[in-house]
Motif scaffolding. Structure first.
Motif: not given
Length: 162
Positions: A3, A86, A111, A107
């Motif tokens: 991420v 993260w 991504r 998130a």
């Protein structure tokens, strides 16, 4: 892909340990230092390091809050230092009261890559305003408590004089 890979660097900041210096400097020290030269952790080690339960870590993965976590040939999760970084961010967002749905959305945006910088900035900016409003409310409440405590302290001092 983890991420944190497409997080923008802060202008003027140098990167150390995968995070911009300004971000690393404001993080609280982890409860247990990471073993030097190691980048593979079991779920129980991550739970101990973060204070999150294994159940919570599995849930984070299931709802998309965690990136894909690698697994051994036997299916055991293997977390990396990036995963721990993260989780540190997620813990800070939770501490500020960010709803889980917003964290999951963030998130997803991370991504999705650099094309989502503007959306991420908007999400974090809106949340920052919410945090500032709550801080102002808490400060107002603290002022009331200080006032009341001072009333009792004055009354106690007055009674001691007589």
């Amino acid at each position: 892909m983890t991420v944190t890979q497409s997080e923008p660097a802060l202008s003027g900041a140098t990167s150390i340990g995968g995070l911009p210096t300004a971000v690393r400097d404001c993080r609280a020290a982890p409860p247990h230092p990471r073993p030097a030269g190691r980048d593979q952790y079991t779920i129980s080690e991550v739970a101990e390091h973060t204070g999150l339960s294994a159940h919570t870590l599995r849930w984070y993965e299931r709802i998309g809050l965690m990136p894909h976590v690698d697994r051994t040939h036997t299916g055991q999760r293997r977390f990396t230092n990036r995963d721990l970084d993260w989780l540190s961010l997620v813990s800070k967002l939770r501490l500020t009261g960010m709803p889980v749905a917003d964290m999951v959305r963030y998130a997803e945006l991370v991504r999705a890559g650099e094309c989502t910088f503007t959306e991420r900035q908007q999400l974090l900016t809106a949340h920052r305003e919410d945090v500032r409003q709550r801080i102002a409310e808490l400060q107002s409440t603290l002022d009331v408590l200080d006032y009341k405590i001072e009333i009792y302290a004055d009354a106690q001092r007055a009674s001691e004089r007589f």
